[in-house]
Every structure is written in C-alpha cells, then in structure tokens.
Design a protein around this motif. Structure first.
Motif, short mmCIF file in Angstrom:
data_model
loop_
_atom_site.label_atom_id
_atom_site.label_comp_id
_atom_site.label_asym_id
_atom_site.label_seq_id
_atom_site.Cartn_x
_atom_site.Cartn_y
_atom_site.Cartn_z
N THR A 1 0.88 -1.09 0.18
CA THR A 1 0.01 -0.05 0.28
C THR A 1 0.80 1.31 -0.07
N THR A 2 0.51 1.98 -0.83
CA THR A 2 1.40 3.35 -1.06
C THR A 2 0.93 4.51 0.00
N PRO A 3 1.82 5.41 0.13
CA PRO A 3 1.12 6.41 0.95
C PRO A 3 0.26 7.19 0.14
N VAL A 4 -0.52 8.25 0.92
CA VAL A 4 -1.56 8.90 0.21
C VAL A 4 -0.59 10.14 -0.53
N GLY A 5 -1.19 10.15 -2.02
CA GLY A 5 -0.60 10.98 -2.83
C GLY A 5 -1.40 11.61 -3.72
N LYS A 6 -1.22 12.81 -4.19
CA LYS A 6 -2.05 13.45 -5.30
C LYS A 6 -2.31 12.63 -6.74
N LEU A 7 -3.51 12.52 -6.82
CA LEU A 7 -3.88 11.81 -8.03
C LEU A 7 -3.67 12.82 -9.32
N MET A 8 -2.97 12.34 -10.35
CA MET A 8 -2.87 12.94 -11.47
C MET A 8 -3.04 11.84 -12.90
N PHE A 9 -3.59 12.73 -13.73
CA PHE A 9 -3.75 11.85 -15.11
C PHE A 9 -4.14 10.27 -14.77
N PRO A 10 -5.56 10.52 -14.17
CA PRO A 10 -6.37 9.00 -13.71
C PRO A 10 -6.72 8.58 -15.25
N HIS A 11 -6.69 7.62 -15.48
CA HIS A 11 -7.47 6.74 -16.62
C HIS A 11 -8.00 5.36 -15.83
N PHE B 1 -6.21 -4.71 -16.28
CA PHE B 1 -7.53 -4.59 -16.00
C PHE B 1 -7.92 -3.52 -14.90
N GLN B 2 -9.28 -3.25 -14.86
CA GLN B 2 -9.64 -2.10 -14.20
C GLN B 2 -9.66 -2.19 -12.66
N PRO B 3 -8.80 -1.07 -12.16
CA PRO B 3 -8.63 -1.34 -10.64
C PRO B 3 -9.82 -1.08 -9.93
N GLY B 4 -9.82 -1.61 -8.77
CA GLY B 4 -11.23 -1.36 -7.88
C GLY B 4 -10.92 0.14 -7.21
N LEU B 5 -12.04 0.62 -6.95
CA LEU B 5 -11.89 1.99 -6.49
C LEU B 5 -12.81 2.16 -5.48
N VAL B 6 -12.46 2.52 -4.14
CA VAL B 6 -13.35 2.68 -2.99
C VAL B 6 -13.07 4.26 -2.43
N ASP B 7 -13.93 4.39 -1.51
CA ASP B 7 -13.62 5.91 -0.90
C ASP B 7 -13.14 5.53 0.53
N GLY B 8 -13.10 6.47 1.41
CA GLY B 8 -12.61 6.36 2.75
C GLY B 8 -13.15 5.23 3.38
N ARG B 9 -14.44 5.32 3.38
CA ARG B 9 -15.44 4.22 3.93
C ARG B 9 -15.59 2.80 3.34
N LEU B 10 -14.69 2.63 2.38
CA LEU B 10 -14.76 1.26 1.60
C LEU B 10 -16.19 1.38 0.55
N ASN B 11 -16.85 2.50 0.45
CA ASN B 11 -17.82 2.31 -0.69
C ASN B 11 -17.19 2.26 -2.02
N ASP B 12 -17.92 1.47 -2.82
CA ASP B 12 -17.39 1.55 -4.30
C ASP B 12 -17.62 2.90 -4.80
N ILE B 13 -16.78 3.26 -5.94
CA ILE B 13 -16.81 4.26 -6.59
C ILE B 13 -16.95 4.16 -7.88
N THR B 14 -18.06 4.23 -8.59
CA THR B 14 -18.39 3.67 -9.87
C THR B 14 -18.83 4.76 -10.79
N ILE B 15 -18.67 6.02 -10.37
CA ILE B 15 -19.05 7.24 -11.34
C ILE B 15 -17.89 7.80 -11.75
N GLU B 16 -17.26 8.06 -12.97
CA GLU B 16 -16.24 8.31 -13.50
C GLU B 16 -16.11 9.96 -12.97
N SER B 17 -17.09 10.76 -13.15
CA SER B 17 -16.92 12.16 -12.60
C SER B 17 -16.70 12.36 -11.08
#
Length: 188
Positions: A7-17, A103-119
């Motif tokens: 697990t990486t440290p927290v960093g700024k997300l750039m150029f997300p695909h 493969f598409q990575p899984g995305l979750v918020d801080g409370r482990l809820n899935d993030i499924t909306i690109e915006s």
C-alpha cells in the motif's frame, strides 16, 4: 512475476485513466493507470519506506542480486523531469509513480464504498493505491514497474487541477420560499 502487494502512502492523483483504458505514452495495448505524486511529507511515512523497500527487494530478486546501473526505478523524482514546468500540481521535491494494469482497478472511498461514477474522480484528489512491484528486462529496457491493483480515495474535496468548479461552488443555495418565475413572467 509481480511481487507482494504493497500500500502506497497518500498522494495526489494525476492523469487518472481508471474507468477506460488508454494507450501508454509509448503506444501499445490500452491500459488503466494514473500518476500518484508524493510530497516531502508523504516521503517521510512508513508507507513510503515500505514501498521503497519492496521495490529494492524486487529488483534484487529479479536481477539475482546484481541490479544493473541502467535499471529504471519506478520512484521518479519530479525534479529530474519536466513535469513541474509543464503541469500544475507538481513540485521539484515530489516523487511520483505511474502504476498501471490491463484490468480495471477497484476504487473505494475512505469508508470502503465502491466508486463507480467517473466524474467523482479527478486530478488533484488525494488517493492511495495497492501496487505490486515486478522486475522486467524487455528489448534492452530493465527495471522495476508497479502493477496497479486498487485505489482508495483519501480526500475527495480537493481543488480540481483543470480549474473546473464543482456544482456546489458554482451556485449559492436557494431559499426554500424562492420560486422559479412562471414562464409568462420569464419571457415578458
């Protein structure tokens, strides 16, 4: 073969695909990926030290104890690139990684809820990732790369790097008793 997941440290997300794969800068098969930027504070964390150690261990194992001087390290010093000059959000003292996956990575918020909306995901937010280091020796290129497994959003309400405002920043709240003008009043 990829090493153990780290697990990486927290960093700024750039150029997300992260929702649609894109060809890499060198071309080839489309892939998911991002850039995570670690400031000087993130570089002082135990998570960053563990990431460095996992990369070093992978290199040592892959190259059987003799890592070539030309081997590429996935920890890229921003000051040794032109990113700070070309793009907002990068500082000379930052270190960045560019993990990727077919493969598409899984995305979750801080409370482990899935993030499924690109915006709901944009450059400038704070994220951390799970990555797996892997050695490579292909067509004269040697080094360690990071495979992207999953990402967790650490802080969503960060300014967008593209300058676009959120809807909440674009409007003032309406009073409950305010009504929209009737159509005939609107056009008179």
């Amino acid at each position: 073969m990829a090493g153990k997941e780290i697990t990486t440290p927290v960093g700024k997300l750039m150029f997300p695909h992260l929702f649609k794969p894109e060809p890499s800068q060198q071309g080839g098969e489309p892939r998911y990926g991002c850039v995570l930027v670690f400031d000087v504070n993130a570089q002082k964390t135990k998570a960053f030290e563990a990431l460095k150690a996992a990369i070093a261990e992978t290199a040592k194992d892959f190259f059987k104890g003799s890592v070539p001087k030309s081997a590429r390290n996935p920890l890229i010093k921003v000051g040794e690139t032109d990113y700070a000059e070309k793009y907002a959000g990068f500082e000379e003292t930052d270190i960045m990684i560019r993990p990727w996956s077919k493969f598409q990575p899984g995305l979750v918020d801080g409370r482990l809820n899935d993030i499924t909306i690109e915006s709901d995901v944009w450059a400038g937010q704070l994220w951390r990732a799970t990555v797996a280091p892997s050695g490579y020796d292909t067509s004269g290129n040697k080094g360690v790369m990071l495979f992207l497994n999953n990402l967790q959003q650490a802080k969503a309400d960060m300014p967008r790097m593209d300058g676009r405002k959120s809807a909440g920043q674009s409007f003032e709240a309406l009073e409950e008793d305010e009504e929209a003008p009737a159509a005939d009043e609107f056009f008179n």
